[in-house]
Scaffold this motif. Structure first.
Motif, PDB file in Angstrom:
ATOM      1  N   SER A   1      51.107  48.632  30.045  1.00  0.00           N
ATOM      2  CA  SER A   1      50.209  48.241  31.419  1.00  0.00           C
ATOM      3  C   SER A   1      49.466  49.602  31.670  1.00  0.00           C
ATOM      4  O   SER A   1      48.992  50.059  30.545  1.00  0.00           O
ATOM      5  CB  SER A   1      51.095  47.676  32.598  1.00  0.00           C
TER       6      SER A   1
ATOM      7  N   VAL B   1      47.319  50.276  38.129  1.00  0.00           N
ATOM      8  CA  VAL B   1      47.540  49.071  39.176  1.00  0.00           C
ATOM      9  C   VAL B   1      47.912  49.165  40.662  1.00  0.00           C
ATOM     10  O   VAL B   1      47.696  48.374  41.207  1.00  0.00           O
ATOM     11  CB  VAL B   1      48.508  47.931  38.235  1.00  0.00           C
TER      12      VAL B   1
ATOM     13  N   PHE C   1      50.177  46.739  44.710  1.00  0.00           N
ATOM     14  CA  PHE C   1      49.026  46.511  43.721  1.00  0.00           C
ATOM     15  C   PHE C   1      47.750  46.969  44.566  1.00  0.00           C
ATOM     16  O   PHE C   1      47.755  46.791  45.689  1.00  0.00           O
ATOM     17  CB  PHE C   1      48.819  45.193  43.287  1.00  0.00           C
TER      18      PHE C   1
ATOM     19  N   ILE D   1      41.353  47.112  35.478  1.00  0.00           N
ATOM     20  CA  ILE D   1      42.148  46.995  36.395  1.00  0.00           C
ATOM     21  C   ILE D   1      42.761  45.851  36.952  1.00  0.00           C
ATOM     22  O   ILE D   1      44.031  45.337  37.029  1.00  0.00           O
ATOM     23  CB  ILE D   1      42.109  48.045  37.538  1.00  0.00           C
TER      24      ILE D   1
ATOM     25  N   LYS E   1      44.896  43.715  34.308  1.00  0.00           N
ATOM     26  CA  LYS E   1      46.306  44.459  34.039  1.00  0.00           C
ATOM     27  C   LYS E   1      47.031  44.049  35.491  1.00  0.00           C
ATOM     28  O   LYS E   1      48.449  43.854  35.009  1.00  0.00           O
ATOM     29  CB  LYS E   1      46.289  46.065  34.237  1.00  0.00           C
ATOM     30  N   ILE E   2      46.443  43.861  36.635  1.00  0.00           N
ATOM     31  CA  ILE E   2      47.706  43.357  37.697  1.00  0.00           C
ATOM     32  C   ILE E   2      47.871  41.995  37.436  1.00  0.00           C
ATOM     33  O   ILE E   2      48.855  41.449  37.727  1.00  0.00           O
ATOM     34  CB  ILE E   2      46.664  43.561  39.114  1.00  0.00           C
TER      35      ILE E   2
ATOM     36  N   ARG F   1      53.936  51.582  32.526  1.00  0.00           N
ATOM     37  CA  ARG F   1      52.803  52.098  33.316  1.00  0.00           C
ATOM     38  C   ARG F   1      52.233  53.579  32.958  1.00  0.00           C
ATOM     39  O   ARG F   1      52.683  54.401  33.744  1.00  0.00           O
ATOM     40  CB  ARG F   1      52.749  51.961  34.674  1.00  0.00           C
TER      41      ARG F   1
END
Length: 340
Positions: free
Chosen positions: A116, A120, A136, A145, A148-149, A170
């Motif tokens: 990831s 995020v 987040f 972004i 990815k969230i 991450r």
């Protein structure tokens, strides 16, 4: 020997990871590449893997073939931040991982590792380093972004539904000789004298070298056992790099003038004007400019890396100056066409 499938194996991290795994001689590696991947990358990959599989992560039938007969899956594939619009970001970064985790469960894989981004959960305005429990981010300045969230949210839901938790790493901003995205542009801007900076000199801009991140992936494979829920870890160097220190170091190494520093409030005001211009009409260097991103670069951010230290015994080993000199050597040897 464990059978590992690396998805996105011809990308910057994918190549480095396959090289790392091949060097350990403990794995049989299947490297999965997209049909449109560059031939030079695929040829380099062949020296590290037992098999090259050509397939599209957004197609379930291809994903099933990628994972069939494997023990462990690592997904390094991603749509890049300023290269693809919302639909492609969703297809690759969300739906692709959905297909992968369901296939991993269906074919009885032992483990799945997903890359990831630490971005995020950047807590703009909170003034404290982010860890794995940070919420987040609310203000999204690009679709990357956002995707990815959405991916992490979807993986949390699906892993509970099918009882197949995965490991989510991450990373901070990744750099290294294989990481061509953005770094070639930054070096070129500095070389041509068009680079400007406006961050505070003490604002942190954390990095992670591709070899350190590949090592973190291998440690995740080897040291994380059975899971009850998804395990999320931030992977970052603890060196206090800032955007200014990175840019100034590059300038000094390539013997270019140090980029001038612009007044922050002037840049912030300009960002509001740029935000009114449709993305398709903006010059390339302004694609990711927004009031939010300007404020973030000014404030900087830092990450708590205690969890990776505790669970993996991981700490970044590549010093920034050594790693960046390696990037610059590769840039000089292969030229800007390699980095486009």
């Amino acid at each position: 020997m464990k059978k590992i499938v690396v998805v996105g194996a011809a990308g910057g991290l994918g190549l480095t990871l396959c090289e790392q795994l091949a060097r350990s001689k403990r794995y049989i590696i299947r490297g999965c590449v997209a049909p449109w991947e560059r031939n030079k990358r695929v040829e380099e990959l062949r020296s590290y893997v037992s098999e090259v599989f050509v397939g599209d992560v957004t197609k379930k039938s291809d994903v099933d073939l990628m994972l069939r007969g494997m023990d462990i899956a690592v997904n390094c594939a991603a749509a890049l931040a300023d290269k693809h619009e919302k639909e492609v970001q969703y297809l690759v970064n969300v739906r692709g991982n959905d297909f992968l985790i369901r296939a991993a469960k269906h074919f009885g894989l032992q483990k799945m590792v997903v890359i990831s981004t630490a971005g995020v959960a950047t807590g703009l305005g909170q003034g404290v380093p982010d860890d794995e429990n940070s919420p987040f981010r609310r203000y999204l300045h690009n679709y990357h972004i956002w995707s990815k969230i959405e991916n992490e949210k979807n993986l949390a839901k699906v892993s509970r539904e099918i009882n197949f938790p995965c490991i989510i790493l991450r990373p901070a901003s990744i750099y290294g000789p294989h990481m061509t995205f953005r770094w070639g542009e930054i070096i070129s801007y500095i070389k041509n004298g068009t680079m400007k900076v406006f961050d505070h000199p003490d604002s942190r801009y954390p990095l992670i070298h591709e070899r350190d991140l590949a090592r973190a992936v291998e440690l995740s494979i080897e040291r994380i056992g059975s899971l009850r829920t998804n395990e999320i870890m931030i992977i970052s160097s603890d060196e206090p790099t800032s955007l200014s220190s990175i840019v100034n170091f590059i300038a000094q190494e390539i013997k270019a003038p140090l980029p001038p520093r612009l007044p922050y409030w002037a840049v912030l005001a300009a960002s509001y004007v740029i935000a009114l211009v449709p993305m398709r009409l903006r010059p390339k260097q302004f694609q990711l400019i927004s009031p939010w991103s300007v404020r973030e670069y000014r404030q900087g951010h830092a990450y708590v890396t205690d969890k990776a230290k505790r669970l993996l015994g991981f700490a970044a080993e590549v010093p920034f100056q050594e790693g960046m000199r390696e990037v610059l050597r590769n840039y000089n040897e292969k030229g800007i066409s390699h980095w486009g």
